[in-house]
Scaffold this motif. Sequence first.
Motif, mmCIF file in Angstrom:
data_model
loop_
_atom_site.group_PDB
_atom_site.id
_atom_site.type_symbol
_atom_site.label_atom_id
_atom_site.label_comp_id
_atom_site.label_asym_id
_atom_site.label_seq_id
_atom_site.Cartn_x
_atom_site.Cartn_y
_atom_site.Cartn_z
ATOM 1 N N MET A 173 -14.106 -5.597 -5.840
ATOM 2 C CA MET A 173 -13.048 -5.974 -4.903
ATOM 3 C C MET A 173 -12.030 -6.951 -5.495
ATOM 4 O O MET A 173 -10.813 -6.743 -5.344
ATOM 5 C CB MET A 173 -13.666 -6.553 -3.620
ATOM 6 N N PRO A 174 -12.463 -8.032 -6.175
ATOM 7 C CA PRO A 174 -11.458 -8.943 -6.749
ATOM 8 C C PRO A 174 -10.546 -8.250 -7.758
ATOM 9 O O PRO A 174 -9.343 -8.524 -7.805
ATOM 10 C CB PRO A 174 -12.309 -10.033 -7.416
ATOM 11 N N THR A 175 -11.098 -7.333 -8.547
ATOM 12 C CA THR A 175 -10.296 -6.609 -9.532
ATOM 13 C C THR A 175 -9.313 -5.679 -8.831
ATOM 14 O O THR A 175 -8.160 -5.539 -9.255
ATOM 15 C CB THR A 175 -11.202 -5.806 -10.480
ATOM 16 N N GLN A 176 -9.754 -5.038 -7.756
ATOM 17 C CA GLN A 176 -8.851 -4.186 -6.972
ATOM 18 C C GLN A 176 -7.683 -5.002 -6.430
ATOM 19 O O GLN A 176 -6.524 -4.568 -6.498
ATOM 20 C CB GLN A 176 -9.616 -3.538 -5.818
ATOM 21 N N GLU A 177 -7.989 -6.169 -5.890
ATOM 22 C CA GLU A 177 -6.930 -7.015 -5.341
ATOM 23 C C GLU A 177 -5.944 -7.427 -6.425
ATOM 24 O O GLU A 177 -4.720 -7.435 -6.213
ATOM 25 C CB GLU A 177 -7.537 -8.252 -4.684
ATOM 26 N N SER A 178 -6.462 -7.770 -7.595
ATOM 27 C CA SER A 178 -5.609 -8.186 -8.702
ATOM 28 C C SER A 178 -4.692 -7.051 -9.152
ATOM 29 O O SER A 178 -3.492 -7.256 -9.394
ATOM 30 C CB SER A 178 -6.480 -8.668 -9.866
ATOM 31 N N LEU A 179 -5.249 -5.843 -9.232
ATOM 32 C CA LEU A 179 -4.431 -4.685 -9.619
ATOM 33 C C LEU A 179 -3.392 -4.355 -8.555
ATOM 34 O O LEU A 179 -2.254 -3.999 -8.871
ATOM 35 C CB LEU A 179 -5.328 -3.466 -9.859
ATOM 36 N N MET A 180 -3.773 -4.491 -7.292
ATOM 37 C CA MET A 180 -2.815 -4.230 -6.218
ATOM 38 C C MET A 180 -1.630 -5.184 -6.324
ATOM 39 O O MET A 180 -0.477 -4.795 -6.092
ATOM 40 C CB MET A 180 -3.489 -4.359 -4.851
ATOM 41 N N ASP A 181 -1.910 -6.434 -6.706
ATOM 42 C CA ASP A 181 -0.826 -7.402 -6.909
ATOM 43 C C ASP A 181 0.105 -6.926 -8.026
ATOM 44 O O ASP A 181 1.328 -7.079 -7.935
ATOM 45 C CB ASP A 181 -1.394 -8.776 -7.261
ATOM 46 N N VAL A 182 -0.476 -6.368 -9.097
ATOM 47 C CA VAL A 182 0.320 -5.843 -10.206
ATOM 48 C C VAL A 182 1.258 -4.750 -9.695
ATOM 49 O O VAL A 182 2.460 -4.733 -9.996
ATOM 50 C CB VAL A 182 -0.579 -5.288 -11.325
ATOM 51 N N PHE A 183 0.726 -3.831 -8.889
ATOM 52 C CA PHE A 183 1.529 -2.708 -8.398
ATOM 53 C C PHE A 183 2.643 -3.196 -7.467
ATOM 54 O O PHE A 183 3.769 -2.684 -7.512
ATOM 55 C CB PHE A 183 0.639 -1.687 -7.690
#
Length: 251
Positions: A173-183
């Motif tokens: 989940m934390p990695t997903q959130e971080s990637l979503m921020d990138v997008f």
Amino acid sequence: MGTENSVSALDICNLDVSYPGREVLKSVSLTVAPGEFCALIGPNGAGKTTLLRAILGVIPSRSTHITSMGVPLQPRSVGYVPQRHEFAWDFPISIRQAVLSARARRIGWGGRAKIDDHRAVEEALHQVGLAQLGDRVIGELSGGQRQRVLVARALALRPQLLLLDEPFTGLDMPTQESLMDVFRRLALSGCAILMTTHDILGAIDACDRLFLLNSTVVASGKPEEIRDPQVWMRTFDIRPSNPLLKVLGVI
């Protein structure tokens, strides 16, 4: 988030895809504006990955048109992060070298990277938050860092349109959130993004627009506009009592 623009980064009209004995996509039409972050949402087998591959010309399709910025779309101008990427992570190269390899076609066989190639790589690394790790060997990377490398490889082509196929698969989940921020940052910078995802709540929270897909576009609009439970039921072929509808807050 995304901005309105009279010229679309992606415009698809009446796209059909058929396999022997089976129609996969029928009359799919959609547009994505520059700087718009859009999600393709639907069940397994709905044709989400097929649509991305049709946009890229990897599989044959029939359509009235597929254009970008008012001209026929050129697949080589599109950044693409596939759901399953066979990359040699045990190969002893750095992050920077892995990203530079995405520009091999532009550099040419046996050619040497030019200043602009290196500049494009550094821009991509900065965009995904890997600028300080460019010299790290790719075999040492975590799953989330590897996914960032794949996104950086797509961005090294400086695309106006980025296609993402289930970019969060296998990530915590934390990695997903971080990637979503990138997008989201990429969309704010003007890049148009079309992403397939099973993370419906994440897409509702982060994306400018949703396309509910099941062979055709069942519904589309801003997340707050898709409130009719019937379109969610048709998309996922579920009953009115399905808990998904309660989670979405549409009943």
